[in-house]
Design a protein around this motif. Structure first.
Motif, mmCIF file in Angstrom:
data_model
loop_
_atom_site.group_PDB
_atom_site.id
_atom_site.type_symbol
_atom_site.label_atom_id
_atom_site.label_comp_id
_atom_site.label_asym_id
_atom_site.label_seq_id
_atom_site.Cartn_x
_atom_site.Cartn_y
_atom_site.Cartn_z
ATOM 1 N N LEU A 128 11.306 -24.186 -14.353
ATOM 2 C CA LEU A 128 9.978 -24.574 -14.827
ATOM 3 C C LEU A 128 8.943 -24.489 -13.717
ATOM 4 C CD1 LEU A 128 10.551 -27.555 -17.298
ATOM 5 C CD2 LEU A 128 10.332 -25.103 -17.765
ATOM 6 N N GLU A 129 9.340 -24.783 -12.511
ATOM 7 C CA GLU A 129 8.427 -24.614 -11.382
ATOM 8 C C GLU A 129 7.998 -23.150 -11.273
ATOM 9 O OE1 GLU A 129 6.924 -26.603 -9.497
ATOM 10 O OE2 GLU A 129 8.053 -28.477 -9.259
ATOM 11 N N GLN A 130 8.969 -22.247 -11.425
ATOM 12 C CA GLN A 130 8.657 -20.818 -11.359
ATOM 13 C C GLN A 130 7.775 -20.416 -12.536
ATOM 14 O OE1 GLN A 130 12.060 -18.243 -11.536
ATOM 15 N NE2 GLN A 130 10.887 -16.412 -11.008
ATOM 16 N N ALA A 131 8.068 -20.972 -13.723
ATOM 17 C CA ALA A 131 7.259 -20.658 -14.897
ATOM 18 C C ALA A 131 5.823 -21.130 -14.717
ATOM 19 C CB ALA A 131 7.879 -21.309 -16.138
ATOM 20 N N ARG A 132 5.648 -22.279 -14.117
ATOM 21 C CA ARG A 132 4.296 -22.802 -13.883
ATOM 22 C C ARG A 132 3.529 -21.882 -12.929
ATOM 23 N NH1 ARG A 132 3.171 -29.124 -13.129
ATOM 24 N NH2 ARG A 132 3.523 -28.929 -15.376
ATOM 25 N N GLU A 133 4.198 -21.371 -11.916
ATOM 26 C CA GLU A 133 3.540 -20.450 -10.990
ATOM 27 C C GLU A 133 3.140 -19.162 -11.702
ATOM 28 O OE1 GLU A 133 2.470 -20.995 -7.927
ATOM 29 O OE2 GLU A 133 3.139 -23.066 -8.301
ATOM 30 N N GLY B 193 -0.662 0.336 -17.587
ATOM 31 C CA GLY B 193 -0.817 0.199 -16.146
ATOM 32 C C GLY B 193 -1.246 -1.181 -15.703
ATOM 33 N N VAL B 194 -0.846 -2.192 -16.458
ATOM 34 C CA VAL B 194 -1.248 -3.573 -16.176
ATOM 35 C C VAL B 194 -0.068 -4.320 -15.559
ATOM 36 C CG1 VAL B 194 -2.017 -5.735 -17.221
ATOM 37 C CG2 VAL B 194 -2.937 -3.563 -18.036
ATOM 38 N N ALA B 195 -0.342 -5.216 -14.612
ATOM 39 C CA ALA B 195 0.714 -6.020 -13.982
ATOM 40 C C ALA B 195 1.380 -6.908 -15.029
ATOM 41 C CB ALA B 195 0.121 -6.871 -12.862
ATOM 42 N N LEU B 196 2.712 -6.932 -15.034
ATOM 43 C CA LEU B 196 3.460 -7.604 -16.104
ATOM 44 C C LEU B 196 4.591 -8.439 -15.532
ATOM 45 C CD1 LEU B 196 4.272 -7.902 -19.172
ATOM 46 C CD2 LEU B 196 5.716 -5.864 -18.812
ATOM 47 N N ARG B 197 4.752 -9.643 -16.089
ATOM 48 C CA ARG B 197 5.940 -10.477 -15.858
ATOM 49 C C ARG B 197 6.397 -11.002 -17.212
ATOM 50 N NH1 ARG B 197 6.593 -12.348 -10.641
ATOM 51 N NH2 ARG B 197 8.659 -12.953 -11.380
#
Length: 505
Positions: free
Chosen positions: A62-67, A31-35
């Protein structure tokens, strides 16, 4: 809790991909938030072409990965171990992502760098053809060390735990299924939090070890042992329970003193830009490793232990109770009064003298009196004077890196009162005086020959230290770190303890 799983294998349809799938299934069940990030599906140049990664614009992926890294509390890296380390894909991703200003920054204190990804933890899941035990014992896990310590740990991520599955090439289908079940279990465990109870205990124990600053205790023992040997007890010294019980009292008093310093000096430690292992305190309060209530409790516990030890010492020591109480009581007042109110000697320009007295005649007198010597005996005073003079340079120099922070907190050390040049002059004068004193003691055979031969070590070392101090005086450099000079001055003090220790043994 937010969990980010990063698959570093160039192929998604691989054992690593299956392990990442299994781990993600476990996280969802918890039940943990996952990406999740599959690096092979991102479009980016893994090479740093510019002088700094910051000069090379990040691609959209990479910008998205950094976020996502900013979003995550727990990072999970799944990758194969190739040639002892990570695949080029993952290495290129880290080269581009872990850049100055995002993952770390330079600073004057500590190791010269500060991690900016603190408050996060990580899990490494890796596969290899080499059996993990052989990889650990023979190759010493270079890839794990690089990821856990030199990369993630360097950026402030802690703890970093790791699990390795192998040997892949020899694994049966049942073995691979067991690995997938283990990965799923690791994901499910996050239901109980990202930090395990054992990790919390180790983390807290490490914080306490850092707080007590054990690197400064050996010289106290040496001076105490000199005092004990000078008393020449019939029962001997190092086999004598009185000697070790007395040292336990001194050890507890020193712990209480160090912890008191942490509390009182918190303001100056917060502003100290030039802290190191030798100056600026342990920083356990500044870094949030311990809280004030814990440090206060530590002071109370160690002082209670000190009182109990003193009562026990009085019961078994050959000396009369009054001399023991006077010596230990006086030492406790001076030691705790270094920073503790109402004395706050270090805030009145008397801290350097206080340290020199307590760490020379103070602890020597304890060893001497505990084992039956009379406090007014001349031998002890002859023994202690060279050591007292030798301590002043190092304790005075320690105020130079702390100068600006101490001044801001109204802590009137000699460095604050006299300035950088004045502190260097004090260190230079007492370096010359202590070397001359040691040479005279050797030539005259004072202190029953306890300083015999010391001039052959002290004179060249003192000359080198004096030359270094003169160079610093001629340098226009502002107050800052002087780690090399501090090491030279602290090691200089050792001669004044080791020669009498071995001569009297």
């Amino acid at each position: 809790m937010n969990v980010l799983v990063i698959l570093g294998h160039p192929r998604v349809d691989s054992l690593c991909g299956a392990l990442a799938d299994a781990f993600c299934d476990g996280v969802r069940a918890a039940g943990v938030a996952l990406r999740r990030l599959n690096l092979s599906e991102l479009e980016f140049d893994p090479h740093v072409h510019m002088a700094s990664p910051n000069d090379q614009a990040l691609e959209a992926d990479l910008e998205q990965a950094r976020e996502l890294i900013r979003w995550a509390d727990h990072l999970v890296f799944v990758y194969p171990t190739w040639w002892g380390t990570t695949p080029a894909l993952l290495k290129g991703f880290l080269d581009r992502m872990m850049s100055p200003g995002f993952a770390f920054r330079t600073c004057e204190g500590g190791i010269g760098y500060e991690g900016l990804l603190k408050g996060r933890s990580a899990q490494l899941i890796t596969t290899m053809d080499t059996p993990p035990l052989i990889h650990r014992l023979l190759y010493r896990e270079p890839g794990r060390n690089a990821m856990a310590r030199a990369t993630l740990g360097f950026c402030g991520i802690h703890p970093v735990r790791a699990v390795a599955f192998g040997s892949v090439k020899d694994a049966s289908g049942e073995q691979r299924e067991a690995w997938l079940a283990r990965a799923n279990h690791l994901g499910r465990q996050l239901m109980r939090g990202r930090i395990t109870p054992s990790e919390k205990v180790r983390h807290k124990a490490g914080a306490w070890l850092k707080a007590v600053r054990l690197q400064f205790y050996p010289m106290t023992w040496v001076a105490y042992a000199i005092g004990g040997l000078a008393a020449s007890p019939e029962q001997g010294v190092f086999d004598n329970p009185v000697f070790w019980l007395g040292y336990l009292c001194l050890f507890l008093l020193e712990v209480a003193t160090v912890l008191t310093n942490e509390l009182v000096d918190l303001d100056t430690d917060r502003h100290n830009c030039f802290h190191s292992a030798l100056t600026g305190g342990s920083r356990v309060l500044v870094e949030g490793l311990l809280i004030r209530r814990e440090v206060r409790a530590g002071i109370i516990v160690t002082l209670l232990g000190f009182v109990f030890g003193t009562v026990w010492l009085i019961a078994i020591a050959p000396a009369a109770p009054i001399p023991i109480l006077l010596v230990l009581g006086g030492l406790a007042i001076l030691a705790l009064g270094y920073t503790a109110p109402p004395l706050k000697l270090s805030y009145r320009g008397l801290g350097e003298l206080d340290v020199a007295i307590t760490h020379s005649i103070g602890v020597m007198l304890c060893g001497y009196v505990f084992l039956g010597g009379a406090w007014h005996g001349s031998l002890l005073w002859w023994l202690s004077l060279p050591l007292l003079l030798a301590i002043i340079p190092s304790i005075t120099l320690s105020g130079i890196p702390d100068l600006e922070a101490d001044a801001a907190a109204s802590k009137r050390t000699l460095a604050v009162r006299l300035g950088r040049s004045g502190a260097l002059w004090v260190a230079l004068i007492f370096t010359v005086l202590s070397a001359a004193c040691a040479a005279i003691w050797q030539l005259a055979g004072l202190a029953e020959g306890a300083y015999g031969g010391i001039a052959f070590a002290v004179v060249p070392h003192g000359g080198l230290l004096a030359w270094w101090l003169i160079r610093q005086l001629r340098s226009p450099k502002p107050p800052g770190r002087i780690d090399g000079l501090m090491t030279a001055s602290l090691s200089y003090v050792l001669w004044f303890g080791l020669f009498p220790l071995f001569q009297l043994s």
